[in-house]
Design an enzyme around this catalytic site. Structure first.
Site, PDB file in Angstrom:
ATOM      1  N   HIS A 196      55.961  21.327  26.963  1.00  0.00           N
ATOM      2  CA  HIS A 196      57.491  22.153  26.891  1.00  0.00           C
ATOM      3  C   HIS A 196      57.953  21.148  26.310  1.00  0.00           C
ATOM      4  O   HIS A 196      58.489  21.636  24.810  1.00  0.00           O
ATOM      5  CB  HIS A 196      58.155  22.008  28.361  1.00  0.00           C
ATOM      6  CG  HIS A 196      59.538  21.988  28.476  1.00  0.00           C
ATOM      7  ND1 HIS A 196      59.409  23.502  28.696  1.00  0.00           N
ATOM      8  CD2 HIS A 196      60.308  21.803  28.690  1.00  0.00           C
ATOM      9  CE1 HIS A 196      60.985  23.960  28.460  1.00  0.00           C
ATOM     10  NE2 HIS A 196      61.546  22.777  28.455  1.00  0.00           N
ATOM     11  N   ARG A 298      53.509  38.078  22.197  1.00  0.00           N
ATOM     12  CA  ARG A 298      52.501  37.288  23.587  1.00  0.00           C
ATOM     13  C   ARG A 298      53.638  39.016  24.390  1.00  0.00           C
ATOM     14  O   ARG A 298      54.635  38.379  25.247  1.00  0.00           O
ATOM     15  CB  ARG A 298      53.120  36.345  23.843  1.00  0.00           C
ATOM     16  CG  ARG A 298      52.883  35.167  23.101  1.00  0.00           C
ATOM     17  CD  ARG A 298      53.376  34.337  23.881  1.00  0.00           C
ATOM     18  NE  ARG A 298      51.842  32.677  23.457  1.00  0.00           N
ATOM     19  CZ  ARG A 298      52.179  31.871  22.900  1.00  0.00           C
ATOM     20  NH1 ARG A 298      53.384  31.540  21.751  1.00  0.00           N
ATOM     21  NH2 ARG A 298      51.201  31.165  22.283  1.00  0.00           N
ATOM     22  N   ARG A 335      49.779  41.391  21.052  1.00  0.00           N
ATOM     23  CA  ARG A 335      48.306  40.950  22.777  1.00  0.00           C
ATOM     24  C   ARG A 335      48.793  41.811  23.188  1.00  0.00           C
ATOM     25  O   ARG A 335      49.856  41.792  23.837  1.00  0.00           O
ATOM     26  CB  ARG A 335      48.554  39.531  22.308  1.00  0.00           C
ATOM     27  CG  ARG A 335      47.652  39.256  23.473  1.00  0.00           C
ATOM     28  CD  ARG A 335      47.451  38.100  23.505  1.00  0.00           C
ATOM     29  NE  ARG A 335      48.747  37.701  23.942  1.00  0.00           N
ATOM     30  CZ  ARG A 335      48.684  35.873  24.423  1.00  0.00           C
ATOM     31  NH1 ARG A 335      48.026  35.178  24.077  1.00  0.00           N
ATOM     32  NH2 ARG A 335      49.668  35.964  25.503  1.00  0.00           N
ATOM     33  N   GLU A 423      39.296  33.166  22.192  1.00  0.00           N
ATOM     34  CA  GLU A 423      40.157  31.538  22.832  1.00  0.00           C
ATOM     35  C   GLU A 423      38.749  31.037  23.798  1.00  0.00           C
ATOM     36  O   GLU A 423      38.810  29.965  24.410  1.00  0.00           O
ATOM     37  CB  GLU A 423      41.235  32.615  23.861  1.00  0.00           C
ATOM     38  CG  GLU A 423      42.564  32.401  23.060  1.00  0.00           C
ATOM     39  CD  GLU A 423      43.027  33.337  24.226  1.00  0.00           C
ATOM     40  OE1 GLU A 423      44.235  32.745  24.413  1.00  0.00           O
ATOM     41  OE2 GLU A 423      42.574  34.629  24.045  1.00  0.00           O
ATOM     42  N   ASN A 446      45.179  27.368  21.327  1.00  0.00           N
ATOM     43  CA  ASN A 446      45.677  26.583  23.160  1.00  0.00           C
ATOM     44  C   ASN A 446      44.081  26.590  23.802  1.00  0.00           C
ATOM     45  O   ASN A 446      44.075  25.724  24.547  1.00  0.00           O
ATOM     46  CB  ASN A 446      47.111  27.204  23.263  1.00  0.00           C
ATOM     47  CG  ASN A 446      47.663  27.206  22.494  1.00  0.00           C
ATOM     48  OD1 ASN A 446      47.451  25.964  21.311  1.00  0.00           O
ATOM     49  ND2 ASN A 446      48.891  28.425  22.138  1.00  0.00           N
ATOM     50  N   ASP A 447      43.861  27.533  23.890  1.00  0.00           N
ATOM     51  CA  ASP A 447      42.971  27.649  25.216  1.00  0.00           C
ATOM     52  C   ASP A 447      41.513  27.955  24.835  1.00  0.00           C
ATOM     53  O   ASP A 447      41.010  27.128  25.099  1.00  0.00           O
ATOM     54  CB  ASP A 447      43.035  30.056  25.415  1.00  0.00           C
ATOM     55  CG  ASP A 447      44.008  30.164  26.768  1.00  0.00           C
ATOM     56  OD1 ASP A 447      44.091  29.087  27.316  1.00  0.00           O
ATOM     57  OD2 ASP A 447      44.733  31.102  26.033  1.00  0.00           O
ATOM     58  N   ARG A 457      44.722  22.814  30.023  1.00  0.00           N
ATOM     59  CA  ARG A 457      46.309  22.975  28.561  1.00  0.00           C
ATOM     60  C   ARG A 457      47.922  22.381  29.010  1.00  0.00           C
ATOM     61  O   ARG A 457      48.587  22.057  28.375  1.00  0.00           O
ATOM     62  CB  ARG A 457      46.593  23.989  28.112  1.00  0.00           C
ATOM     63  CG  ARG A 457      47.089  25.695  28.543  1.00  0.00           C
ATOM     64  CD  ARG A 457      46.633  26.331  28.125  1.00  0.00           C
ATOM     65  NE  ARG A 457      47.862  26.883  27.484  1.00  0.00           N
ATOM     66  CZ  ARG A 457      48.007  27.978  26.481  1.00  0.00           C
ATOM     67  NH1 ARG A 457      46.880  29.006  26.249  1.00  0.00           N
ATOM     68  NH2 ARG A 457      49.239  28.486  26.105  1.00  0.00           N
ATOM     69  N   CYS A 494      46.677  31.625  15.766  1.00  0.00           N
ATOM     70  CA  CYS A 494      47.530  31.876  16.718  1.00  0.00           C
ATOM     71  C   CYS A 494      48.399  31.025  17.309  1.00  0.00           C
ATOM     72  O   CYS A 494      50.043  31.155  17.742  1.00  0.00           O
ATOM     73  CB  CYS A 494      48.034  33.115  16.414  1.00  0.00           C
ATOM     74  SG  CYS A 494      46.917  33.812  18.215  1.00  0.00           S
TER      75      CYS A 494
END
Ligand code: PEP
Ligand code: MG
Length: 562
Positions: A196, A298, A335, A423, A446-447, A457, A494
């Site tokens: 965050h 998203r 997505r 991912e 990220n994934d 993560r 992305c």
């Protein structure tokens, strides 16, 4: 990691997440109420329950007023978060639970703790956005306890001069009211590149370093030089040198603001700079940035607070808002629902999975519930027809070529361009075969990092592993990009890696054709790319791939591109 600087002052190093240089005294956010104060308070010595309840009421009013005051000087999402926290602190239900516990014989601090836990349990069961409020509830409990025992509230102090905010980790309510004029850098001991703290710092454009071991040994008031590109923190540096570095950086950052797209290297290789969006509002705001479309919408974020699946018409109206924002600007990559794991959606996600990150999330939800996907695709197709916007559709969490092929035929039968996210390492390793059945790939770093490094993560202690500069992750990106080059099909990135200006150049050197990111990162990334040639990007890619670890990769790329 602690190393020795040339002046023998111990330097600290962490994972850099937002570039920029800052210098100022450390202000330390306190995470906890001191155990001594709580022990000394004991049961509070109240004559009766009513006395204890009056103490709770006074504390709750002070905590709520504190949030409300901060909310007044904040805007947008920050103001909403703070306003909601003020409401929670004043909540009649919470007060009722405290009163019941007091009447049952609990001392005040226990009564408050148990009441908060009761709410935590309820919110967690509700899932989605309500579950996300659990962090805020725990934050409110700490503030209530501090007020009751007579300590200052934990959390972020408001500095009186431009300062570096040092914390173990930051909660949403801590970061919501941050003023970039007085908080010049964010540094945390825990947290990773997708934490965050990192996301807020990127939005605010504040230099940020996370995962700094031994950070909390830094005392409040210590002058800190923070480098958000290298991840280096220098306590008590030479003041003149530090000011010069900050001034040079400010000049560089001012130059970035003038970049207006379209994305290209200095010698003219076109690379699309795109935005990641969550709904109509964020899409309209992103459309004012120098981006050429949306690389990641998203969709699941539109439904985190929904218990029932919205109808096809309602979904179409939501998607139309996003597509309409980019009708004249470029294409939009939608997505399909990436529900599950860190993004539970009540009407889609399975309950009670042992290991949801490896469970039925993303495209896998459609295996047992094919209607969920087909209704969403109908809605996306309707929105595309209504707006005329060029619409590409991709699936998250794809692991096999057969999954990609089935998804692509469902998308193409509705007249839309089909792709999948990369991912899962299996998708990267078979990218060439994936590209035989889809029109494009989009790498979710990220994934991809989480699954390649087997590191959650969301884990706050694994920042060194959840780092997209890890050579193994970069190898998989390179394999995927090369497959795209050979097939002559687009391969974008992305995940958060695309928002890192240095890494973005190396990704382009590997063959990535578009970069999609939070709109706030478009200028720094676009400007950095415009300052280097395609050859330099390729050299940067080679150096990053050859490096032993993320720090060495960053240093090598920085040296080549500076
Ligand atoms: C990713 O995994 O990199 C990605 C972009 O998807 P999300 O962050 O939404 O999981
Ligand atoms: Mg993902």
């Amino acid at each position: 990691m602690v190393t020795d600087s040339p002046s023998s002052v111990p330097e600290l190093r962490g994972t850099p997440v937002v570039p920029g240089v800052a210098y100022g005294p450390a202000v330390v956010a306190r995470g906890e109420v001191s155990a001594e104060a709580v022990a000394a308070f004991g049961d509070g010595g109240y004559a009766d329950d009513e006395g204890a309840l009056a103490a709770f009421d006074a504390a709750a009013a002070e905590v709520a007023d504190g949030f409300a005051t901060k909310a007044e000087s904040a805007t947008g999402a920050a103001a909403e978060v703070l306003g909601a926290s003020a409401g929670l602190a004043r909540d009649r239900g919470l007060r009722g639970a405290v009163r019941k516990n007091l009447r049952g014989g609990s001392p005040l601090l226990v009564a408050v703790h148990d009441a908060v836990e009761q709410f935590v349990g309820t919110f967690t069961k509700m899932g989605g956005l309500m579950a996300e409020r659990v962090t805020d509830l725990r934050d409110i409990e700490k503030r209530l306890v501090a007020r009751i025992v007579g300590e200052p509230e934990p959390g972020v102090p408001t500095p009186s001069e431009p300062s570096v905010l040092v914390a173990e980790d930051l909660a949403p309510a801590d970061t919501a009211g941050l003023d970039p004029a007085v908080v010049v850098a964010l540094v945390t001991e825990r947290g990773g590149p997708t934490s965050h703290t990192a996301i807020i710092a990127r939005q605010l454009g504040i230099p940020c370093v996370v995962g700094v071991a031994d950070l909390l040994a830094v005392e409040a008031g210590t002058l800190l030089l923070v480098d958000g590109t290298t991840g280096l923190l220098t306590p008590d540096p030479d003041a003149d040198e530090a000011r010069r570095l900050v001034a040079d950086d400010a000049e560089r950052r001012a130059a970035l603001e003038t970049w207006s797209g379209p994305g290209a290297t200095a010698d003219g290789l076109a690379v699309k700079v795109l935005a990641n969006v969550a709904d109509g509002e964020s899409a309209r705001s992103a459309a004012t940035a120098p981006v050429e479309g949306v690389g990641l919408f998203r969709t699941e974020l539109c439904f985190l607070n929904r218990s029932e699946e919205p109808s096809v018409d309602e979904q179409a109206a939501i998607y139309t808002e996003v597509l309409a924002a980019f009708g004249d600007v470029g294409h939009v990559v939608v997505r399909t629902l990436d529900a599950g794991s860190d993004k539970p959606v009540a009407f889609a996600t399975l309950a009670g999975e042992e290991n949801p990150a490896l469970g039925v999330r993303g495209l896998r939800l459609s295996f047992g519930n094919p209607g969920l996907l087909s209704r969403q695709l109908d809605a996306i197709a309707a929105a595309a027809r209504a707006t005329g916007t060029e619409t590409w559709v991709m699936a998250p969490m794809v692991a096999t070529v057969a999954e990609a092929a089935d998804f692509a035929s469902a998308v193409r039968s509705r007249g839309l361009k089909a792709g999948v996210m990369v991912e899962v390492p299996s998708a990267a390793l078979l990218a060439h075969r994936m590209l035989e059945v889809v029109d494009f790939l989009s790498i979710g770093t990220n994934d991809l990092t989480q699954y390649t490094m087997a590191a959650d993560r969301m884990a706050t202690d694994l920042a060194h592993l959840t780092d997209p500069w890890q050579p193994a992750v970069l190898q998989l990106v390179a394999i995927t990009a090369e497959a795209g080059r050979q097939a002559g099909k687009p391969v974008g990135v992305c995940g958060e890696a695309a928002a890192d200006p240095l890494l973005a150049c190396a990704l382009v050197g590997m063959g990535v054709t578009s970069l999609s990111m939070a709109a706030a990162a478009a200028r720094p990334v676009g400007a950095r790319l415009a300052s280097v040639t395609h050859d330099q990007c390729e050299e940067a890619a080679e150096a990053a791939l050859a490096a032993a670890d993320p720090a060495a990769a960053r240093a090598a790329v920085l040296a080549l591109l500076s």
